[in-house]
Structures are given as C-alpha cells and as structure tokens.
Write a protein that holds these residues in place. Structure first.
Motif, PDB file in Angstrom:
ATOM      1  N   MET A   1       0.841  -1.193   0.000  1.00  0.00           N
ATOM      2  CA  MET A   1       0.000   0.000   0.000  1.00  0.00           C
ATOM      3  C   MET A   1       0.877   1.244   0.000  1.00  0.00           C
ATOM      4  O   MET A   1       1.831   1.333   0.755  1.00  0.00           O
ATOM      5  N   ALA A   2       0.564   2.212  -0.861  1.00  0.00           N
ATOM      6  CA  ALA A   2       1.302   3.476  -0.910  1.00  0.00           C
ATOM      7  C   ALA A   2       0.448   4.582  -0.311  1.00  0.00           C
ATOM      8  O   ALA A   2      -0.771   4.618  -0.497  1.00  0.00           O
ATOM      9  N   LEU A   3       1.096   5.497   0.391  1.00  0.00           N
ATOM     10  CA  LEU A   3       0.401   6.627   0.992  1.00  0.00           C
ATOM     11  C   LEU A   3       1.128   7.894   0.571  1.00  0.00           C
ATOM     12  O   LEU A   3       2.362   7.979   0.626  1.00  0.00           O
ATOM     13  N   TYR A   4       0.366   8.895   0.144  1.00  0.00           N
ATOM     14  CA  TYR A   4       0.942  10.128  -0.347  1.00  0.00           C
ATOM     15  C   TYR A   4       0.343  11.333   0.380  1.00  0.00           C
ATOM     16  O   TYR A   4      -0.819  11.319   0.794  1.00  0.00           O
ATOM     17  N   ARG A   5       1.171  12.385   0.520  1.00  0.00           N
ATOM     18  CA  ARG A   5       0.711  13.661   1.058  1.00  0.00           C
ATOM     19  C   ARG A   5       0.628  14.648  -0.093  1.00  0.00           C
ATOM     20  O   ARG A   5       1.532  14.740  -0.918  1.00  0.00           O
ATOM     21  N   LEU A   6      -0.491  15.392  -0.170  1.00  0.00           N
ATOM     22  CA  LEU A   6      -0.672  16.368  -1.238  1.00  0.00           C
ATOM     23  C   LEU A   6      -0.064  17.701  -0.813  1.00  0.00           C
ATOM     24  O   LEU A   6      -0.537  18.340   0.128  1.00  0.00           O
ATOM     25  N   ASN A   7       0.981  18.126  -1.497  1.00  0.00           N
ATOM     26  CA  ASN A   7       1.590  19.439  -1.269  1.00  0.00           C
ATOM     27  C   ASN A   7       1.034  20.422  -2.296  1.00  0.00           C
ATOM     28  O   ASN A   7       1.048  20.141  -3.503  1.00  0.00           O
ATOM     29  N   GLU A   9      -0.025  24.923  -3.054  1.00  0.00           N
ATOM     30  CA  GLU A   9      -0.018  26.326  -2.633  1.00  0.00           C
ATOM     31  C   GLU A   9      -1.290  27.044  -3.048  1.00  0.00           C
ATOM     32  O   GLU A   9      -1.786  27.927  -2.341  1.00  0.00           O
ATOM     33  N   LYS A  10      -1.850  26.689  -4.200  1.00  0.00           N
ATOM     34  CA  LYS A  10      -3.062  27.341  -4.684  1.00  0.00           C
ATOM     35  C   LYS A  10      -4.292  26.796  -3.975  1.00  0.00           C
ATOM     36  O   LYS A  10      -4.383  25.606  -3.687  1.00  0.00           O
ATOM     37  N   ASP A  11      -5.253  27.684  -3.728  1.00  0.00           N
ATOM     38  CA  ASP A  11      -6.463  27.284  -3.024  1.00  0.00           C
ATOM     39  C   ASP A  11      -7.265  26.234  -3.785  1.00  0.00           C
ATOM     40  O   ASP A  11      -7.981  25.424  -3.190  1.00  0.00           O
ATOM     41  N   ASP A  12      -7.190  26.247  -5.097  1.00  0.00           N
ATOM     42  CA  ASP A  12      -7.960  25.278  -5.880  1.00  0.00           C
ATOM     43  C   ASP A  12      -7.227  23.944  -6.071  1.00  0.00           C
ATOM     44  O   ASP A  12      -7.703  23.066  -6.790  1.00  0.00           O
ATOM     45  N   LEU A  13      -6.059  23.816  -5.438  1.00  0.00           N
ATOM     46  CA  LEU A  13      -5.270  22.575  -5.431  1.00  0.00           C
ATOM     47  C   LEU A  13      -4.687  22.202  -6.793  1.00  0.00           C
ATOM     48  O   LEU A  13      -4.116  21.118  -6.962  1.00  0.00           O
ATOM     49  N   SER A  14      -4.802  23.084  -7.772  1.00  0.00           N
ATOM     50  CA  SER A  14      -4.383  22.742  -9.126  1.00  0.00           C
ATOM     51  C   SER A  14      -2.885  22.519  -9.258  1.00  0.00           C
ATOM     52  O   SER A  14      -2.422  21.864 -10.197  1.00  0.00           O
ATOM     53  N   ASP A  15      -2.084  23.072  -8.318  1.00  0.00           N
ATOM     54  CA  ASP A  15      -0.634  22.895  -8.396  1.00  0.00           C
ATOM     55  C   ASP A  15      -0.146  21.768  -7.486  1.00  0.00           C
ATOM     56  O   ASP A  15       1.040  21.647  -7.205  1.00  0.00           O
ATOM     57  N   GLY A  16      -1.082  20.920  -7.041  1.00  0.00           N
ATOM     58  CA  GLY A  16      -0.757  19.869  -6.084  1.00  0.00           C
ATOM     59  C   GLY A  16       0.250  18.857  -6.612  1.00  0.00           C
ATOM     60  O   GLY A  16       0.211  18.456  -7.777  1.00  0.00           O
ATOM     61  N   VAL A  17       1.163  18.465  -5.739  1.00  0.00           N
ATOM     62  CA  VAL A  17       2.156  17.443  -6.049  1.00  0.00           C
ATOM     63  C   VAL A  17       2.077  16.374  -4.963  1.00  0.00           C
ATOM     64  O   VAL A  17       2.023  16.687  -3.768  1.00  0.00           O
ATOM     65  N   LEU A  18       2.076  15.110  -5.383  1.00  0.00           N
ATOM     66  CA  LEU A  18       1.984  14.017  -4.430  1.00  0.00           C
ATOM     67  C   LEU A  18       3.362  13.656  -3.902  1.00  0.00           C
ATOM     68  O   LEU A  18       4.265  13.310  -4.670  1.00  0.00           O
TER      69      LEU A  18
END
Length: 325
Positions: A1-7, A9-18
């Motif tokens: 099982m893999a677990l990721y944290r979403l990093n 900066e933008k409020d709409d999460l569009s720049d999210g990196v796992l």
C-alpha cells in the motif's frame, strides 16, 4: 500500500504534487500500543460505534493456572467487554488461540471483578480517581442523564486482533468463528512518514461475514444494531433538521432527536445517537471522548437542550469542547 501527502499552494489545489510517505518500523510496545490507548476510536470502523473506554492495560489474567496479559481491555457504550491483542509485523496463527483464551477468561468476569480492574487502571488518572466503573461509564456515555442508567456489563465480548499483516488462514478462521457468534475483528495498520518528518497511520478493518453478532446472554438485548446505508451522523443531522423545521425557537432536545429516529428505525441504538450529538456539539464537556470524525454542528444551551452552532455568534471551539481564540 502506498500513501501520499498532497503538497499545494493554490487554493484550488491545481498545483498539487503528491509526496510519497515511506513505511516505518515502530517499537510496538513503546509506540503503537500507546497510540491505541490514546485513540480507541480507530478500532471502530462502523460509525454507529463511537467510542470505547479502556479499563485495563496488561492486566493479569489467570487461565488454567497460567498467567496471561491482554494488551488492552475496554468497555463500550452498552457495557460490552472489549479485548485487544496487538502484534508487531504479521500476526502468527497462535494469536487465535491466545485471543480465545482471553475471551474464556473475560466471559466469566463479574461486575465486581471488572470494577476492581477499572479502579486500579484509573488510579493514575485523577479525573476518575476513586470512581467506580458504573460511574465512569455514565459520565462518559450518558453525561446528560440525571437518573442512574441500568447497564448490564459484560453482556457480550468484542475481540480485536491488531497487526501489520494477517494471513488468509487467520482471516478464514475469524470468518468461521463469526458465524457462531464469536465477535472477532482484525485491524491492519501501517505507519508512514514523509521527508518533513510527519507521521501517518493507515488502518483497515477486516469486515466480519455476519451482519450481527448475537448477545451471549440475551439475544433480544439492545445490542441489536441498525444496518442502514446512511451514516449515523447524517441520520442524526436529518432528524435535527426535521425537528427545527417545526420549531419556533430554534431549539431541540436530546429526547426529541432520539424519539424521531426510533420512530423511523425502531432498532436504532439510542446510546449511539447520544454519542453522535456529543461528538458534533462544539461546547459539550463530553466531546473530548468522541474525536473520530467530529463536525461542528450543534451548540448546547443547557442540559439536554441544543441549537445549531453559529460560528460568528459562538466563537471557535476545539475537539476537547473548549473555546479557543
């Protein structure tokens, strides 16, 4: 099982990196058992079950002249005894015999014996120092009920095996025992951490094949569970909204909510309704006992009378039921 944290900066999460979190080894006795003692709600995957109070840790159990030490012993809202056995790594086949030995010992415990275990456990917890099991149970599960609640303690047993891995053989044995009314649940856990040093705990409940485990002493007891599709949180909120739609003062009582739900679902667990209200009531003194999935829905006016929570009017409250700046 893999677990990721979403990093992001933008409020709409569009720049999210796992960001991947890596599995970590833990000192089971030192760490995970402590975490479980502090967080009993992780055992309760069913939202109708909201809490367990621990009454013993590493209690000496004598079975056939042999000494056994169950990791954790608790009581749920209905007075049922909960026993937890924790294993680091993969649960060995012997864990089934071990948990059944604990069950054979615990099944015979009287209220007086449970009370001795409880009072010894709470010697180190000043909040309940000198209080008996029935008093502690009512304080946590029925804090707004003035009269003494009659609870039949140890009406049935709930057994939990907690480990990082379980074999298919043990799963099959658990499912087989469930068919005969032996309530055993397996909880799988994993510990992860990321580059920032943050820790994450993943848990997964192995569901029983049977929909309900009968009481060992009274098959018609109030331990019969509601098995509807809606989460209990939603059922309670819908009942509150219905009551308020007919209210002229914007208030509702605990009794009104319980009566409304019982009319629709006669077998619904009343104590679960109370616990859900405590969990989602921002200023209730008992909120601290129900930290699993809290929502800021209600505000206690007095006793068993509530209204909806208004942040601008009532301010901010934490998971302990304490007001914060």
């Amino acid at each position: 099982m893999a677990l990721y944290r979403l990093n992001y900066e933008k409020d709409d999460l569009s720049d999210g990196v796992l960001e991947k979190a890596d599995r970590q080894d833990v000192d089971y006795e030192r760490d995970f058992e402590n975490w479980l003692e502090n967080s009993p709600h992780i055992l309760l995957d069913n939202e109708e079950d909201l809490n367990i109070i621990w009454i013993g840790r590493q209690v000496t159990a004598v079975y056939e002249d042999r000494y056994k030490y169950p990791d954790l012993i608790g009581i749920d809202a209905e007075g049922n005894v909960v026993i937890v056995e924790l294993k680091k790594g993969k649960a060995p086949r012997e864990v089934i015999a071990q948990i059944l030995e604990y069950a054979a010992w615990a099944e015979q415990l009287t209220y007086e014996q449970l009370n001795i275990i409880t009072m010894k456990y709470f010697e180190r917890k000043n909040e309940y120092l000198g209080m008996e099991l029935s008093e502690i149970h009512q304080k946590i599960f029925y804090p707004d009920v003035d009269e003494s609640i009659s609870i039949t303690f140890n009406n049935r047993l709930r057994l939990f095996i907690v480990a990082e891995e379980i074999s298919n053989t043990i799963k099959d044995i658990i499912y087989y025992l469930n068919k005969f009314g032996i309530d055993i649940t397996f909880l799988k856990y994993d510990v992860f951490s990321n580059e920032s040093g943050e820790y994450y705990i993943s848990t997964e409940i192995e569901e029983a094949k049977t929909s309900m485990v009968k009481s060992k002493k009274n098959s018609s007891s109030n331990s019969v569970r509601w098995n509807g599709d809606e989460p209990i949180k939603t059922v309670v909120k819908n009942a509150v909204d219905t009551i308020l739609s007919k209210s002229s003062d914007g208030q509702f009582t605990m009794k009104e909510v319980i009566d409304s739900i019982i009319i629709k679902y006669p077998d619904f667990n009343k104590s679960s309704i109370r616990c859900q209200l405590y969990s989602d009531c921002v200023n209730h003194n008992s909120r601290k006992y129900y930290k699993s999935g809290q929502m800021d829905y209600y505000f206690q006016i007095q006793g068993t009378t509530y209204r909806l929570y208004e942040k601008n009017k009532d301010g901010n409250w934490n998971s302990e039921g304490q007001q914060i700046n």
